[in-house]
Scaffold this motif. Structure first.
Motif, PDB file in Angstrom:
ATOM      1  N   GLY A 123       0.778  -1.290  -0.001  1.00 49.42           N
ATOM      2  CA  GLY A 123      -0.046   0.003   0.125  1.00 49.42           C
ATOM      3  C   GLY A 123       0.682   1.303   0.012  1.00 49.42           C
ATOM      4  N   GLY A 124       1.828   1.356   0.842  1.00 54.81           N
ATOM      5  CA  GLY A 124       2.962   2.256   0.735  1.00 54.81           C
ATOM      6  C   GLY A 124       3.609   2.835  -0.582  1.00 54.81           C
ATOM      7  N   GLU A 125       3.655   1.761  -1.271  1.00 57.64           N
ATOM      8  CA  GLU A 125       4.593   1.953  -2.521  1.00 57.64           C
ATOM      9  C   GLU A 125       3.236   2.493  -3.382  1.00 57.64           C
ATOM     10  OE1 GLU A 125       7.556   0.931  -3.372  1.00 57.64           O
ATOM     11  OE2 GLU A 125       8.461   0.168  -2.030  1.00 57.64           O
ATOM     12  N   ILE A 126       2.226   1.775  -3.475  1.00 62.64           N
ATOM     13  CA  ILE A 126       1.107   2.554  -4.319  1.00 62.64           C
ATOM     14  C   ILE A 126       0.848   3.965  -3.867  1.00 62.64           C
ATOM     15  CG2 ILE A 126      -1.310   2.251  -5.030  1.00 62.64           C
ATOM     16  CD1 ILE A 126      -0.871  -0.853  -4.649  1.00 62.64           C
ATOM     17  N   ALA A 127       0.811   4.100  -2.842  1.00 58.60           N
ATOM     18  CA  ALA A 127       0.474   5.509  -2.191  1.00 58.60           C
ATOM     19  C   ALA A 127       1.447   6.526  -2.811  1.00 58.60           C
ATOM     20  CB  ALA A 127       0.192   5.417  -0.609  1.00 58.60           C
ATOM     21  N   THR A 128       2.748   6.071  -2.913  1.00 55.91           N
ATOM     22  CA  THR A 128       3.916   7.005  -3.241  1.00 55.91           C
ATOM     23  C   THR A 128       3.640   7.500  -4.595  1.00 55.91           C
ATOM     24  OG1 THR A 128       5.485   6.255  -1.556  1.00 55.91           O
ATOM     25  CG2 THR A 128       6.138   7.208  -3.451  1.00 55.91           C
ATOM     26  N   VAL A 129       3.237   6.488  -5.625  1.00 53.69           N
ATOM     27  CA  VAL A 129       2.969   6.688  -6.934  1.00 53.69           C
ATOM     28  C   VAL A 129       1.939   8.026  -7.147  1.00 53.69           C
ATOM     29  CG1 VAL A 129       2.507   6.150  -9.221  1.00 53.69           C
ATOM     30  CG2 VAL A 129       3.941   4.759  -7.669  1.00 53.69           C
ATOM     31  N   GLY A 130       0.821   7.563  -6.287  1.00 55.49           N
ATOM     32  CA  GLY A 130      -0.315   8.311  -6.451  1.00 55.49           C
ATOM     33  C   GLY A 130       0.044   9.707  -6.015  1.00 55.49           C
ATOM     34  N   ASP A 131       0.654   9.877  -4.693  1.00 53.91           N
ATOM     35  CA  ASP A 131       1.076  11.155  -4.339  1.00 53.91           C
ATOM     36  C   ASP A 131       1.796  11.964  -5.321  1.00 53.91           C
ATOM     37  OD1 ASP A 131      -0.255  10.676  -1.872  1.00 53.91           O
ATOM     38  OD2 ASP A 131       1.652  10.150  -0.844  1.00 53.91           O
ATOM     39  N   GLU A 132       2.650  11.154  -5.977  1.00 50.19           N
ATOM     40  CA  GLU A 132       3.379  12.046  -7.228  1.00 50.19           C
ATOM     41  C   GLU A 132       2.631  12.851  -8.147  1.00 50.19           C
ATOM     42  OE1 GLU A 132       7.416  11.580 -10.125  1.00 50.19           O
ATOM     43  OE2 GLU A 132       6.472   9.545  -9.049  1.00 50.19           O
ATOM     44  N   TYR A 133       1.530  11.951  -8.396  1.00 52.31           N
ATOM     45  CA  TYR A 133       0.669  12.378  -9.546  1.00 52.31           C
ATOM     46  C   TYR A 133      -0.095  13.531  -9.066  1.00 52.31           C
ATOM     47  CZ  TYR A 133      -2.872  11.809 -13.075  1.00 52.31           C
ATOM     48  OH  TYR A 133      -3.735  12.245 -14.346  1.00 52.31           O
ATOM     49  N   ASP A 134      -0.664  13.367  -8.059  1.00 49.60           N
ATOM     50  CA  ASP A 134      -1.229  14.281  -7.061  1.00 49.60           C
ATOM     51  C   ASP A 134      -0.500  15.694  -7.056  1.00 49.60           C
ATOM     52  OD1 ASP A 134      -3.704  15.120  -4.910  1.00 49.60           O
ATOM     53  OD2 ASP A 134      -1.807  15.892  -4.285  1.00 49.60           O
ATOM     54  N   HIS A 135       0.608  15.790  -6.890  1.00 48.62           N
ATOM     55  CA  HIS A 135       1.607  16.984  -6.662  1.00 48.62           C
ATOM     56  C   HIS A 135       2.042  17.458  -8.040  1.00 48.62           C
ATOM     57  CE1 HIS A 135       3.011  15.074  -2.541  1.00 48.62           C
ATOM     58  NE2 HIS A 135       1.904  16.049  -2.275  1.00 48.62           N
ATOM     59  N   LEU A 136       2.076  16.564  -8.950  1.00 56.29           N
ATOM     60  CA  LEU A 136       2.202  17.226 -10.302  1.00 56.29           C
ATOM     61  C   LEU A 136       1.067  17.883 -10.966  1.00 56.29           C
ATOM     62  CD1 LEU A 136       3.754  14.043 -12.048  1.00 56.29           C
ATOM     63  CD2 LEU A 136       4.816  16.396 -11.756  1.00 56.29           C
ATOM     64  N   ILE A 140       0.549  22.332 -11.590  1.00 59.92           N
ATOM     65  CA  ILE A 140      -0.344  23.195 -12.783  1.00 59.92           C
ATOM     66  C   ILE A 140      -1.137  24.095 -12.167  1.00 59.92           C
ATOM     67  CG2 ILE A 140      -1.663  22.844 -15.068  1.00 59.92           C
ATOM     68  CD1 ILE A 140      -0.590  20.030 -15.118  1.00 59.92           C
ATOM     69  N   VAL A 141      -1.963  23.743 -11.404  1.00 59.52           N
ATOM     70  CA  VAL A 141      -2.935  24.784 -10.592  1.00 59.52           C
ATOM     71  C   VAL A 141      -1.906  25.949 -10.041  1.00 59.52           C
ATOM     72  CG1 VAL A 141      -4.717  25.136  -9.073  1.00 59.52           C
ATOM     73  CG2 VAL A 141      -4.415  22.976 -10.433  1.00 59.52           C
ATOM     74  N   ILE A 142      -1.067  25.588  -9.487  1.00 61.58           N
ATOM     75  CA  ILE A 142      -0.132  26.783  -8.777  1.00 61.58           C
ATOM     76  C   ILE A 142       0.292  27.691  -9.782  1.00 61.58           C
ATOM     77  CG2 ILE A 142       1.918  27.294  -7.398  1.00 61.58           C
ATOM     78  CD1 ILE A 142       1.143  24.580  -5.817  1.00 61.58           C
ATOM     79  N   ASP A 143       0.843  26.741 -10.767  1.00 62.44           N
ATOM     80  CA  ASP A 143       1.576  27.732 -11.844  1.00 62.44           C
ATOM     81  C   ASP A 143       0.328  28.824 -12.416  1.00 62.44           C
ATOM     82  OD1 ASP A 143       3.620  28.620 -13.553  1.00 62.44           O
ATOM     83  OD2 ASP A 143       2.980  27.120 -15.043  1.00 62.44           O
ATOM     84  N   GLY A 144      -0.691  28.115 -12.780  1.00 55.32           N
ATOM     85  CA  GLY A 144      -1.772  28.905 -13.278  1.00 55.32           C
ATOM     86  C   GLY A 144      -2.039  30.220 -12.332  1.00 55.32           C
ATOM     87  N   ILE A 145      -2.130  30.051 -11.220  1.00 49.59           N
ATOM     88  CA  ILE A 145      -2.673  31.043 -10.044  1.00 49.59           C
ATOM     89  C   ILE A 145      -1.505  32.212 -10.298  1.00 49.59           C
ATOM     90  CG2 ILE A 145      -2.834  31.490  -7.862  1.00 49.59           C
ATOM     91  CD1 ILE A 145      -4.154  28.882  -7.539  1.00 49.59           C
ATOM     92  N   LEU A 154      -8.372  30.435  -5.662  1.00 53.11           N
ATOM     93  CA  LEU A 154      -8.338  28.787  -5.516  1.00 53.11           C
ATOM     94  C   LEU A 154      -7.388  28.351  -4.651  1.00 53.11           C
ATOM     95  CD1 LEU A 154      -8.558  28.190  -9.446  1.00 53.11           C
ATOM     96  CD2 LEU A 154     -10.386  28.024  -7.841  1.00 53.11           C
ATOM     97  N   ASP A 155      -7.781  27.302  -3.928  1.00 53.69           N
ATOM     98  CA  ASP A 155      -6.890  26.564  -3.236  1.00 53.69           C
ATOM     99  C   ASP A 155      -6.373  25.429  -4.078  1.00 53.69           C
ATOM    100  OD1 ASP A 155      -6.136  24.273  -1.480  1.00 53.69           O
ATOM    101  OD2 ASP A 155      -6.268  25.723   0.051  1.00 53.69           O
ATOM    102  N   PRO A 156      -5.042  25.353  -4.231  1.00 53.48           N
ATOM    103  CA  PRO A 156      -4.643  24.191  -5.230  1.00 53.48           C
ATOM    104  C   PRO A 156      -4.919  22.806  -4.836  1.00 53.48           C
ATOM    105  CG  PRO A 156      -2.980  26.050  -4.929  1.00 53.48           C
ATOM    106  CD  PRO A 156      -4.060  26.337  -4.007  1.00 53.48           C
ATOM    107  N   LYS A 157      -4.793  22.549  -3.507  1.00 52.82           N
ATOM    108  CA  LYS A 157      -5.063  21.343  -3.005  1.00 52.82           C
ATOM    109  C   LYS A 157      -6.297  21.008  -3.160  1.00 52.82           C
ATOM    110  CE  LYS A 157      -4.054  18.591   1.059  1.00 52.82           C
ATOM    111  NZ  LYS A 157      -3.631  18.491   2.545  1.00 52.82           N
ATOM    112  N   LEU A 158      -7.207  21.927  -2.555  1.00 57.42           N
ATOM    113  CA  LEU A 158      -8.745  21.631  -2.699  1.00 57.42           C
ATOM    114  C   LEU A 158      -9.113  21.425  -4.107  1.00 57.42           C
ATOM    115  CD1 LEU A 158     -10.317  23.841   0.037  1.00 57.42           C
ATOM    116  CD2 LEU A 158     -10.095  21.493   0.062  1.00 57.42           C
ATOM    117  N   MET A 159      -8.766  22.653  -5.114  1.00 53.92           N
ATOM    118  CA  MET A 159      -8.920  22.416  -6.502  1.00 53.92           C
ATOM    119  C   MET A 159      -8.617  21.021  -7.348  1.00 53.92           C
ATOM    120  SD  MET A 159     -10.621  24.262  -8.643  1.00 53.92           S
ATOM    121  CE  MET A 159     -11.227  23.161  -9.966  1.00 53.92           C
ATOM    122  N   THR A 160      -7.549  20.518  -6.795  1.00 52.75           N
ATOM    123  CA  THR A 160      -7.039  19.183  -7.279  1.00 52.75           C
ATOM    124  C   THR A 160      -7.902  18.046  -6.714  1.00 52.75           C
ATOM    125  OG1 THR A 160      -4.758  19.954  -7.317  1.00 52.75           O
ATOM    126  CG2 THR A 160      -4.974  17.557  -7.529  1.00 52.75           C
TER     127      THR A 160
END
Length: 201
Positions: A123-136, A140-145, A154-160
């Motif tokens: 589960g930890g290995e899978i979560a790590t990949v998912g977290d990377e996708y989320d941060h990428l 984009i949202v942060i860059d656009g703001i 906009l709150d980038p985390k909530l928007m994602t």
């Protein structure tokens, strides 16, 4: 934590991929906890004992099912984030990457979104990949703001989270019988998200 010990050789890769495809189908239909190695062996058309030539336990197959689409989606998203496109174009491409991945890996991504993997050995290995996708995506949202293309409130985390909520819920309702093409879904969803984040002129 180490990755699963999956015993693949050049001669066995095709067979292993068929096993992973069958695992995704069975996990989606029965749920990971309820699915058995015997169910998967029956889906592939082989004896249960033959699966142990490729894996050691069911968790190995869960990791293989989820790793393939997540890694592909993440690598595609990295290329989008690192491109010279504007944030708006990056976001549109990122949304297209997400929905096209769903079209290609429906069962696999259903298994991922069900998060039954969370308390498994890998589960930890899978979560790590998912977290990377989320941060990428969030980048984009942060860059656009920061560049004034997206709304400053906009709150980038909530928007994602909101974007993932819209797109990932497809796992619950999408069916080829509902007569919505992926192209139509993509156009409608993309317009909804982009219009919601763009700053007013």
């Amino acid at each position: 934590m180490a990755k699963p010990n999956i015993k693949k050789t050049n001669k066995s890769i095709d067979k292993f991929n068929k096993i992973v495809d069958a695992s995704a189908k069975v996990f989606r239909e029965k749920g990971y906890k309820a699915a058995t190695l015997e169910d998967i062996a029956n889906e592939v058309g082989m004896l249960k004992g033959s699966l142990y030539y490729y894996i050691e336990k069911k968790d190995d197959l869960l990791y293989a099912v989820v790793e393939r689409p997540l890694n592909e989606m993440t690598e595609n998203l990295k290329a989008i984030v690192n491109s010279s496109d504007s944030p708006s174009i990056k976001l549109e491409k990122a949304l297209n990457n997400h929905i096209s991945s769903f079209e290609k890996y429906q069962s696999e991504l259903f298994v991922w979104i069900s998060i039954e993997w969370f308390k498994t050995e890998f589960g930890g290995e899978i979560a790590t990949v998912g977290d990377e996708y989320d941060h990428l995506f969030r980048k984009i949202v942060i860059d656009g703001i920061e560049k004034g293309e997206f709304r400053s409130d906009l709150d980038p985390k909530l928007m994602t989270f909101a974007i993932f909520g819209v797109y990932n819920y497809m796992q619950r309702w999408y069916s080829p019988e509902n007569k919505y093409s992926f192209d139509e879904i993509s156009k409608q969803f993309n317009a909804f998200v982009l219009q919601g984040v763009w700053s007013k002129p």
